[in-house]
Design an enzyme around this catalytic site. Structure first.
Site, mmCIF file in Angstrom:
data_model
loop_
_atom_site.group_PDB
_atom_site.id
_atom_site.type_symbol
_atom_site.label_atom_id
_atom_site.label_comp_id
_atom_site.label_asym_id
_atom_site.label_seq_id
_atom_site.Cartn_x
_atom_site.Cartn_y
_atom_site.Cartn_z
ATOM 1 N N ARG A 146 39.167 51.376 39.735
ATOM 2 C CA ARG A 146 37.857 51.036 39.652
ATOM 3 C C ARG A 146 37.126 52.002 38.764
ATOM 4 N NH1 ARG A 146 39.088 51.228 45.256
ATOM 5 N NH2 ARG A 146 38.958 48.970 46.146
ATOM 6 N N LYS A 170 37.328 53.419 47.882
ATOM 7 C CA LYS A 170 36.235 52.948 48.782
ATOM 8 C C LYS A 170 36.325 53.508 50.354
ATOM 9 C CE LYS A 170 34.607 48.881 46.574
ATOM 10 N NZ LYS A 170 34.476 47.391 46.622
ATOM 11 N N HIS A 241 36.296 46.138 34.860
ATOM 12 C CA HIS A 241 36.916 45.819 35.801
ATOM 13 C C HIS A 241 38.085 44.770 35.610
ATOM 14 C CE1 HIS A 241 36.838 45.884 40.348
ATOM 15 N NE2 HIS A 241 36.909 44.795 40.703
ATOM 16 N N ARG A 244 41.236 46.339 35.470
ATOM 17 C CA ARG A 244 41.922 46.162 36.907
ATOM 18 C C ARG A 244 42.453 44.924 37.370
ATOM 19 N NH1 ARG A 244 41.380 49.184 41.957
ATOM 20 N NH2 ARG A 244 40.735 47.871 43.732
ATOM 21 N N HIS A 267 42.914 47.852 48.324
ATOM 22 C CA HIS A 267 42.435 46.739 49.143
ATOM 23 C C HIS A 267 42.738 47.087 50.541
ATOM 24 C CE1 HIS A 267 42.226 43.800 45.247
ATOM 25 N NE2 HIS A 267 41.288 44.707 45.312
ATOM 26 N N TYR A 276 45.209 37.432 43.337
ATOM 27 C CA TYR A 276 45.892 37.282 41.857
ATOM 28 C C TYR A 276 47.077 36.240 42.161
ATOM 29 C CZ TYR A 276 43.166 41.370 41.268
ATOM 30 O OH TYR A 276 42.155 42.313 41.212
#
Length: 298
Positions: A146, A170, A241, A244, A267, A276
């Site tokens: 990120r 995160k 992004h 990514r 994730h 994806y």
């Protein structure tokens, strides 16, 4: 905003859930919409029923808010009421049966390896920032970071001998991501420039620095990527992004499992990573249309 409720909620998010400052503010902003609606309707947050929350949700739809934003706001509202129950303000959570709007799945743009090469070829390496920016693009594409993780990347997080970088993502969750020899090579070339800089106190461990010796901002990376895309003649609307997404798509096309991609992207849910597979199927369909003999026009 009702400070008697929002201040304890802020502490809950910061201390117990370990959210980043940006995510925390987004939660508070979204819950603020509910509290503002309560004030307009003359209702109290602690007495709202499921029907009240459906009415609030409908008001968001009437404002023409995008379904993704609508769903995010309701996610914040659920977190708020979960906290109210957890802290003893309420006995029952009225959001348990609150449904989010159906979201359209918009496939993100991705770049091919050739297009990433075009981005890097657009960099003027004679300029002071040239090698730094080439290393940035290479690390973004090689590691799927990120942009916030990129600007916060520190020298102490790079384990060259092992071929990994340690990323804090995160929720302050750490993960190890492999880094390619190509990315390490571009970093070494950048270090040659970096070593001659006057670095501000407290910034010594940051990998990427500006001319003044301070670490970069997310906005600077966004602007830089867009400028190079324009210079390279890439017409797609791209951002940091996009690299990514391109990283994850390249892995999937190369045969990597969704679980491996999930771990490398950081994730929390495999559902987030599953987009994806849609990108891959979209590309597969495009390949069939373009190359199958029955689809070629005479």
């Amino acid at each position: 905003m009702n400070s008697a409720l929002i201040n304890p909620f802020r502490r809950h998010l910061r201390l117990l859930r370990g959210l980043s400052a940006n995510t925390l503010e987004a939660y508070l902003h979204d819950v603020g919409k509910l509290l503002a609606w309560c004030e307009e309707e003359g209702k109290e947050p602690l007495t709202l029923t499921l029907n009240d929350l459906h009415t609030f949700s409908a008001s968001l739809h009437d404002l023409g808010i995008a379904s993704s934003t609508h769903a995010r706001i309701l996610c914040g509202v659920r977190a708020f009421y979960h906290f109210l129950v957890l802290d003893g303000y309420l006995e029952q959570d009225p959001t348990e049966l609150l449904e989010s709007p159906t979201q359209d799945k918009h496939l993100p743009e991705v770049l091919s390896t050739h297009e990433v090469d075009m981005l890097e070829a657009a960099i003027d390496l004679s300029k002071w920032e040239g090698q730094r920016n080439k290393a940035i693009i290479e690390v973004l594409f090689a590691c799927g970071l990120r942009v916030s993780e990129l600007v916060g990347l520190k020298l102490s997080q790079i384990y060259e001998d092992e071929g990994y970088v340690r990323i804090t993502g995160k929720g302050n969750k750490e993960r190890l991501v492999p880094i390619s020899e190509s990315a390490l090579h571009q970093l070494h070339l950048w270090y040659m420039d970096r070593n001659g800089m006057e670095i501000k106190a407290g910034e010594e461990d940051y990998v990427f620095l500006n001319r003044r010796g301070s670490h970069l901002t997310r906005t600077m990376i966004h602007i830089m990527i867009k400028q190079y895309a324009a210079a390279a003649g890439i017409k797609k609307p791209i951002s940091p992004h996009t690299l990514r997404h391109s990283f994850a798509t390249a892995l999937l096309e190369g045969g990597a499992s969704l679980r491996a991609i999930q771990a490398m992207l950081g994730h929390e849910s495999i559902g987030t990573t599953e987009i994806y597979t849609h990108i891959d199927m979209s590309m597969l369909r495009s390949e069939i249309i373009n190359h199958h003999p029955r689809n070629k026009t005479k």
